[in-house]
Design a protein around this motif. Structure first.
Motif, PDB file in Angstrom:
ATOM      1  N   PRO A   3      -6.660   8.433  -2.916  1.00 16.84           N
ATOM      2  CA  PRO A   3      -5.475   7.823  -3.516  1.00 16.84           C
ATOM      3  C   PRO A   3      -4.947   6.768  -2.542  1.00 16.84           C
ATOM      4  N   LEU A   4      -4.519   5.648  -3.058  1.00 15.79           N
ATOM      5  CA  LEU A   4      -4.080   4.538  -2.222  1.00 15.79           C
ATOM      6  C   LEU A   4      -2.935   4.922  -1.292  1.00 15.79           C
ATOM      7  N   ASN A   5      -2.072   5.821  -1.742  1.00 19.17           N
ATOM      8  CA  ASN A   5      -0.884   6.157  -0.946  1.00 19.17           C
ATOM      9  C   ASN A   5      -1.185   6.966   0.321  1.00 19.17           C
ATOM     10  N   VAL A   6      -2.423   7.416   0.528  1.00 20.46           N
ATOM     11  CA  VAL A   6      -2.728   8.136   1.772  1.00 20.46           C
ATOM     12  C   VAL A   6      -3.194   7.188   2.881  1.00 20.46           C
ATOM     13  N   LYS A 126      -1.537  -7.472   2.839  1.00 18.27           N
ATOM     14  CA  LYS A 126      -1.571  -6.172   2.154  1.00 18.27           C
ATOM     15  C   LYS A 126      -2.431  -6.262   0.901  1.00 18.27           C
ATOM     16  N   GLU A 127      -2.324  -7.390   0.192  1.00 20.19           N
ATOM     17  CA  GLU A 127      -3.165  -7.583  -0.983  1.00 20.19           C
ATOM     18  C   GLU A 127      -4.640  -7.609  -0.582  1.00 20.19           C
ATOM     19  N   ARG A 128      -4.954  -8.312   0.497  1.00 14.17           N
ATOM     20  CA  ARG A 128      -6.343  -8.345   0.976  1.00 14.17           C
ATOM     21  C   ARG A 128      -6.818  -6.954   1.368  1.00 14.17           C
ATOM     22  N   ALA A 129      -5.940  -6.186   2.005  1.00 15.02           N
ATOM     23  CA  ALA A 129      -6.298  -4.826   2.422  1.00 15.02           C
ATOM     24  C   ALA A 129      -6.610  -3.960   1.199  1.00 15.02           C
ATOM     25  N   ILE A 130      -5.790  -4.064   0.179  1.00 19.29           N
ATOM     26  CA  ILE A 130      -6.018  -3.278  -1.047  1.00 19.29           C
ATOM     27  C   ILE A 130      -7.331  -3.702  -1.702  1.00 19.29           C
ATOM     28  N   ARG A 131      -7.579  -5.006  -1.747  1.00 20.61           N
ATOM     29  CA  ARG A 131      -8.849  -5.496  -2.318  1.00 20.61           C
ATOM     30  C   ARG A 131     -10.042  -4.988  -1.501  1.00 20.61           C
ATOM     31  N   TRP A 132      -9.898  -4.978  -0.193  1.00 20.95           N
ATOM     32  CA  TRP A 132     -10.969  -4.481   0.676  1.00 20.95           C
ATOM     33  C   TRP A 132     -11.263  -3.018   0.356  1.00 20.95           C
ATOM     34  N   LEU A 133     -10.221  -2.225   0.220  1.00 20.76           N
ATOM     35  CA  LEU A 133     -10.402  -0.806  -0.106  1.00 20.76           C
ATOM     36  C   LEU A 133     -11.132  -0.640  -1.430  1.00 20.76           C
ATOM     37  N   ALA A 144      -5.901  -0.019  -7.470  1.00 20.85           N
ATOM     38  CA  ALA A 144      -5.773  -1.174  -6.581  1.00 20.85           C
ATOM     39  C   ALA A 144      -5.129  -2.347  -7.324  1.00 20.85           C
ATOM     40  N   ASP A 145      -5.606  -2.627  -8.531  1.00 19.14           N
ATOM     41  CA  ASP A 145      -5.043  -3.731  -9.320  1.00 19.14           C
ATOM     42  C   ASP A 145      -3.564  -3.500  -9.607  1.00 19.14           C
ATOM     43  N   ALA A 146      -3.198  -2.285  -9.957  1.00 19.37           N
ATOM     44  CA  ALA A 146      -1.796  -1.966 -10.243  1.00 19.37           C
ATOM     45  C   ALA A 146      -0.935  -2.135  -8.995  1.00 19.37           C
ATOM     46  N   ALA A 147      -1.465  -1.743  -7.847  1.00 22.07           N
ATOM     47  CA  ALA A 147      -0.721  -1.877  -6.588  1.00 22.07           C
ATOM     48  C   ALA A 147      -0.517  -3.343  -6.241  1.00 22.07           C
ATOM     49  N   ILE A 148      -1.523  -4.170  -6.520  1.00 21.24           N
ATOM     50  CA  ILE A 148      -1.404  -5.602  -6.228  1.00 21.24           C
ATOM     51  C   ILE A 148      -0.367  -6.242  -7.147  1.00 21.24           C
ATOM     52  N   VAL A 149      -0.362  -5.869  -8.413  1.00 19.14           N
ATOM     53  CA  VAL A 149       0.648  -6.386  -9.337  1.00 19.14           C
ATOM     54  C   VAL A 149       2.041  -5.985  -8.852  1.00 19.14           C
ATOM     55  N   GLN A 150       2.198  -4.758  -8.441  1.00 14.66           N
ATOM     56  CA  GLN A 150       3.487  -4.268  -7.953  1.00 14.66           C
ATOM     57  C   GLN A 150       3.898  -5.037  -6.687  1.00 14.66           C
ATOM     58  N   LEU A 151       2.954  -5.282  -5.804  1.00 17.68           N
ATOM     59  CA  LEU A 151       3.221  -6.022  -4.577  1.00 17.68           C
ATOM     60  C   LEU A 151       3.679  -7.452  -4.892  1.00 17.68           C
ATOM     61  N   ARG A 152       3.011  -8.089  -5.833  1.00 22.48           N
ATOM     62  CA  ARG A 152       3.378  -9.468  -6.220  1.00 22.48           C
ATOM     63  C   ARG A 152       4.754  -9.513  -6.879  1.00 22.48           C
ATOM     64  N   GLU A 153       5.067  -8.505  -7.691  1.00 20.54           N
ATOM     65  CA  GLU A 153       6.368  -8.473  -8.344  1.00 20.54           C
ATOM     66  C   GLU A 153       7.495  -8.262  -7.360  1.00 20.54           C
TER      67      GLU A 153
END
Length: 155
Positions: A3-6, A126-133, A144-153
């Motif tokens: 899970p991304l949050n860990v 952070k977006e690059r890190a999520i994409r890397w994961l 990952a896509d949802a987290a990036i959308v949230q980050l951009r918002e």
């Protein structure tokens, strides 16, 4: 998949930006726990005494992003600067040797833009890190896509 949050995204960003390490010293991610650690002589000695190795754990080596990515980030930021003097000085800074150093030096004269740069850079990394994961198959691509959308918002 984790899970991304860990995963400590700030630590992953540090690892992705660190180009100062030698070939035998690197950051790696444990695909079972999400822990990010530095691997070097001391860590190797400790692991050997405990009877394990990075490869035994399926550790994923974290390679730093290419310096050209940082240059493109500065270009992208400059394109969004609406103050002509700031934009001109920043553009001149990245056309010199040591562009990142000159870029950050120029930002001192423009405190609002300096703050905006660090926020922009942090969000981008952070977006690059999520994409890397996601690219490494460590997190679910949909998460990952949802987290990036949230980050951009948020920015």
């Amino acid at each position: 998949m984790l899970p991304l949050n860990v995963i400590d995204l700030d630590r992953l960003v540090t690892a992705l930006e660190n180009r100062l390490l030698d070939q035998d010293t690197f950051f790696w991610l444990d695909p079972f726990t999400g822990e990010i650690a530095l691997w070097g002589e001391e860590a190797a000695d400790e692991a050997e005494s405990e009877g394990w190795d990075v490869d035994d754990r399926g550790g994923v080596r974290i390679e730093p992003v290419d310096p050209s990515e940082g240059y493109r980030a500065m270009e992208e930021f400059i394109a969004g600067v609406d103050e002509p003097e700031c934009r001109t000085r920043l553009q001149g800074a990245i056309e010199r040797s040591s562009p990142y150093r000159h870029f950050t030096d120029e930002l001192y004269a423009f405190p609002d833009h300096q703050t905006a740069w660090y926020e922009f850079h942090n969000a981008l990394m952070k977006e690059r890190a999520i994409r890397w994961l996601s690219d490494e198959g460590l997190v679910d691509p949909g998460e990952a896509d949802a987290a990036i959308v949230q980050l951009r918002e948020a920015h």
